[in-house]
Design a protein around this motif. Structure first.
Motif, short mmCIF file in Angstrom:
data_model
loop_
_atom_site.label_atom_id
_atom_site.label_comp_id
_atom_site.label_asym_id
_atom_site.label_seq_id
_atom_site.Cartn_x
_atom_site.Cartn_y
_atom_site.Cartn_z
N UNK A 30 0.85 -1.19 0.00
CA UNK A 30 0.00 0.00 0.00
C UNK A 30 0.89 1.25 0.00
N UNK A 31 0.58 2.17 -0.91
CA UNK A 31 1.29 3.44 -1.04
C UNK A 31 0.26 4.55 -0.91
N UNK A 32 0.58 5.58 -0.16
CA UNK A 32 -0.32 6.73 -0.08
C UNK A 32 -0.38 7.40 -1.44
N UNK A 33 -1.59 7.62 -1.94
CA UNK A 33 -1.78 8.26 -3.25
C UNK A 33 -1.59 9.77 -3.12
N UNK A 34 -0.58 10.27 -3.78
CA UNK A 34 -0.30 11.71 -3.82
C UNK A 34 -0.08 12.08 -5.29
N UNK A 35 -1.01 12.79 -5.86
CA UNK A 35 -0.94 13.13 -7.28
C UNK A 35 0.29 13.96 -7.63
N UNK A 36 0.86 14.64 -6.65
CA UNK A 36 2.02 15.50 -6.91
C UNK A 36 3.36 14.77 -6.75
N UNK A 37 3.34 13.50 -6.31
CA UNK A 37 4.60 12.76 -6.20
C UNK A 37 5.14 12.46 -7.59
N UNK A 38 6.45 12.30 -7.66
CA UNK A 38 7.13 12.14 -8.95
C UNK A 38 7.13 10.69 -9.43
N UNK A 67 -8.18 8.19 -9.97
CA UNK A 67 -7.42 9.43 -9.80
C UNK A 67 -6.75 9.77 -11.14
N UNK A 68 -7.48 10.43 -12.04
CA UNK A 68 -6.95 10.71 -13.38
C UNK A 68 -5.62 11.46 -13.38
N UNK A 69 -5.41 12.33 -12.41
CA UNK A 69 -4.16 13.10 -12.37
C UNK A 69 -2.96 12.21 -12.06
N UNK A 70 -3.15 11.14 -11.30
CA UNK A 70 -2.06 10.25 -10.91
C UNK A 70 -1.82 9.12 -11.91
#
Length: 92
Positions: A30-38, A67-70
């Protein structure tokens, strides 16, 4: 000797992204979803998960996302790590 095809399933959600493979048992990460991560961040996370299991054993990848941005970032990271294109699944 029993052979198998390992499929990596990825579910990109608003809070978490979950990666899973079925070998003898289910192995999930499990990874925290952060759309701004690289892309590099997600490559690192994918590598940390798959290397102990056997990165070379992954034959297919399926991804679902809300999450379309991710989604493009994660697809790129998966391709960079596994050298395989993922199949993006969703509503029809």
């Amino acid at each position: 000797m029993l052979s198998y095809v390992m499929i990596l399933a990825v579910d990109i959600g608003n809070t978490d992204t979950v990666l899973g493979v079925k070998k003898e048992d289910w192995y999930t990460h499990r990874i925290t979803s952060q759309a701004d991560d690289s892309v590099v961040f997600y490559e690192s996370q994918i590598n940390n998960y798959l290397l102990p299991i056997g990165l070379e054993k992954v034959k297919h990848i399926v991804v679902s996302s809300v999450v379309p941005k991710l989604t493009p970032t994660f697809l790129e990271a998966l391709k960079n790590v596994t050298k395989k294109s993922a199949n993006l699944i969703g509503p029809t």
